[in-house]
Design a protein around this motif. Sequence first.
Motif, PDB file in Angstrom:
ATOM      1  N   GLU A   1       0.827  -1.197   0.000  1.00 17.92           N
ATOM      2  CA  GLU A   1       0.000   0.000   0.000  1.00 17.92           C
ATOM      3  C   GLU A   1       0.866   1.254   0.000  1.00 17.92           C
ATOM      4  O   GLU A   1       0.544   2.248  -0.665  1.00 17.92           O
ATOM      5  CB  GLU A   1      -0.920   0.000   1.226  1.00 17.92           C
ATOM      6  N   GLU A   2       1.961   1.211   0.710  1.00 13.55           N
ATOM      7  CA  GLU A   2       2.888   2.345   0.769  1.00 13.55           C
ATOM      8  C   GLU A   2       3.417   2.680  -0.628  1.00 13.55           C
ATOM      9  O   GLU A   2       3.445   3.857  -1.028  1.00 13.55           O
ATOM     10  CB  GLU A   2       4.040   1.971   1.701  1.00 13.55           C
ATOM     11  N   VAL A   3       3.815   1.661  -1.378  1.00  8.57           N
ATOM     12  CA  VAL A   3       4.339   1.887  -2.729  1.00  8.57           C
ATOM     13  C   VAL A   3       3.237   2.373  -3.664  1.00  8.57           C
ATOM     14  O   VAL A   3       3.470   3.241  -4.516  1.00  8.57           O
ATOM     15  CB  VAL A   3       5.008   0.604  -3.277  1.00  8.57           C
ATOM     16  N   LEU A   4       2.036   1.844  -3.502  1.00  8.11           N
ATOM     17  CA  LEU A   4       0.925   2.255  -4.357  1.00  8.11           C
ATOM     18  C   LEU A   4       0.495   3.700  -4.078  1.00  8.11           C
ATOM     19  O   LEU A   4      -0.091   4.352  -4.942  1.00  8.11           O
ATOM     20  CB  LEU A   4      -0.258   1.305  -4.184  1.00  8.11           C
ATOM     21  N   VAL A   5       0.790   4.191  -2.899  1.00  9.08           N
ATOM     22  CA  VAL A   5       0.548   5.612  -2.605  1.00  9.08           C
ATOM     23  C   VAL A   5       1.606   6.475  -3.299  1.00  9.08           C
ATOM     24  O   VAL A   5       1.300   7.534  -3.839  1.00  9.08           O
ATOM     25  CB  VAL A   5       0.558   5.859  -1.080  1.00  9.08           C
TER      26      VAL A   5
ATOM     27  N   LEU B   1       9.661  -1.599  -2.227  1.00 10.23           N
ATOM     28  CA  LEU B   1       8.995  -2.426  -1.223  1.00 10.23           C
ATOM     29  C   LEU B   1       9.887  -2.713  -0.024  1.00 10.23           C
ATOM     30  O   LEU B   1       9.404  -2.895   1.097  1.00 10.23           O
ATOM     31  CB  LEU B   1       8.539  -3.752  -1.848  1.00 10.23           C
ATOM     32  N   SER B   2      11.178  -2.741  -0.247  1.00 14.80           N
ATOM     33  CA  SER B   2      12.115  -3.052   0.839  1.00 14.80           C
ATOM     34  C   SER B   2      12.486  -1.832   1.669  1.00 14.80           C
ATOM     35  O   SER B   2      13.304  -1.929   2.580  1.00 14.80           O
ATOM     36  CB  SER B   2      13.389  -3.694   0.270  1.00 14.80           C
ATOM     37  N   ARG B   3      11.901  -0.669   1.327  1.00 13.06           N
ATOM     38  CA  ARG B   3      12.230   0.599   1.998  1.00 13.06           C
ATOM     39  C   ARG B   3      13.740   0.821   2.030  1.00 13.06           C
ATOM     40  O   ARG B   3      14.351   0.947   3.103  1.00 13.06           O
ATOM     41  CB  ARG B   3      11.680   0.631   3.424  1.00 13.06           C
ATOM     42  N   PRO B   4      14.376   0.843   0.884  1.00 15.55           N
ATOM     43  CA  PRO B   4      15.840   0.945   0.859  1.00 15.55           C
ATOM     44  C   PRO B   4      16.339   2.284   1.381  1.00 15.55           C
ATOM     45  O   PRO B   4      15.679   3.317   1.243  1.00 15.55           O
ATOM     46  CB  PRO B   4      16.166   0.786  -0.633  1.00 15.55           C
ATOM     47  N   SER B   5      17.514   2.260   1.969  1.00 12.53           N
ATOM     48  CA  SER B   5      18.175   3.501   2.361  1.00 12.53           C
ATOM     49  C   SER B   5      19.095   3.985   1.248  1.00 12.53           C
ATOM     50  O   SER B   5      19.465   5.152   1.206  1.00 12.53           O
ATOM     51  CB  SER B   5      18.981   3.300   3.644  1.00 12.53           C
ATOM     52  N   ILE B   6      19.455   3.050   0.352  1.00  8.70           N
ATOM     53  CA  ILE B   6      20.265   3.381  -0.826  1.00  8.70           C
ATOM     54  C   ILE B   6      19.611   2.734  -2.042  1.00  8.70           C
ATOM     55  O   ILE B   6      19.305   1.540  -2.027  1.00  8.70           O
ATOM     56  CB  ILE B   6      21.713   2.883  -0.691  1.00  8.70           C
ATOM     57  N   LEU B   7      19.399   3.534  -3.094  1.00  9.75           N
ATOM     58  CA  LEU B   7      18.767   3.037  -4.313  1.00  9.75           C
ATOM     59  C   LEU B   7      19.725   3.239  -5.481  1.00  9.75           C
ATOM     60  O   LEU B   7      20.186   4.357  -5.738  1.00  9.75           O
ATOM     61  CB  LEU B   7      17.461   3.790  -4.564  1.00  9.75           C
ATOM     62  N   LEU B   8      20.031   2.150  -6.188  1.00 14.84           N
ATOM     63  CA  LEU B   8      20.879   2.194  -7.376  1.00 14.84           C
ATOM     64  C   LEU B   8      19.975   2.104  -8.595  1.00 14.84           C
ATOM     65  O   LEU B   8      19.301   1.090  -8.800  1.00 14.84           O
ATOM     66  CB  LEU B   8      21.873   1.026  -7.367  1.00 14.84           C
ATOM     67  N   LEU B   9      19.953   3.156  -9.416  1.00 14.56           N
ATOM     68  CA  LEU B   9      19.062   3.226 -10.577  1.00 14.56           C
ATOM     69  C   LEU B   9      19.882   3.303 -11.861  1.00 14.56           C
ATOM     70  O   LEU B   9      20.633   4.259 -12.065  1.00 14.56           O
ATOM     71  CB  LEU B   9      18.170   4.468 -10.492  1.00 14.56           C
TER      72      LEU B   9
END
Length: 258
Positions: free
Chosen positions: A141-145, A176-184
């Motif tokens: 739900e968090e991601v869908l928001v 979904l994993s609530r990352p603190s670091i995101l590699l894009l």
Amino acid sequence: MKPAVDKALGRLRASGPAPSPAGLVPAIAVAGLSAGYGGRPVLSDLSLSVPESEVLCLIGHNGAGKSTLLKLLFGLHPPTGGTIRLRGTELVPHPSAMAAAGIAYVPEGRGVFPGLTVKENFRLALWSAGLKGGEAAARTEEVLVILPRIKEFWTKRAGQLSGGQQQMVSIGRALLSRPSILLLDEPSIGLAPKLFQDLMAPIRALQQQRGMTILLVEQNVGEAFAISDSVVVMKSGQVIERGVPADFADHARLMELF
């Protein structure tokens, strides 16, 4: 998981919470990093730091080593030399260890499972992260928001979606994993500038809200600079220049760096 990876991850967890943005310890730091494929060097003695709670945009010509660097940081390709530190802790990256340490990686080309529905893609990511029950529902739900358009194609197979929709699913799955670091890696591939803006604007807002660190590899420099705090230019496997987006406003000079 390999014993060396277990040990490194244990040291990482014991190191405590991440420092504030004003701290001296970067989220990620590499020094003297080298790597290649089949004996052909791609990265050569590369040193780079990614500040905590910032968006760093990595640009450069095709083959400069940008995507290879992200693969090394997530443990998908081994370095031939140098060190990698995660918030001050040196370790040998491994995908499971990096994911457990709060790092998410979105590869070039989206990486969705085309035969599964969007809902099933999310369920697989939740299962992989060990999330279930109420926590899994809350994360979904968090991601869908954050990315509400995903609801429009929630029950469709990922392979039937447009490029922009697939990219949204891929990034949503990573969140979904609530990352603190995101590699894009190249999220704008195949997307019109407006679609890229619509995709990245909520990610930038989330990054600022949570203090997330993002390392963004991108060729669409104009749109990428609008959501970045700093810029690093790579050429032939090395860092050749670093600054803030305004430093690269001169298009002619920017092209000279490529």
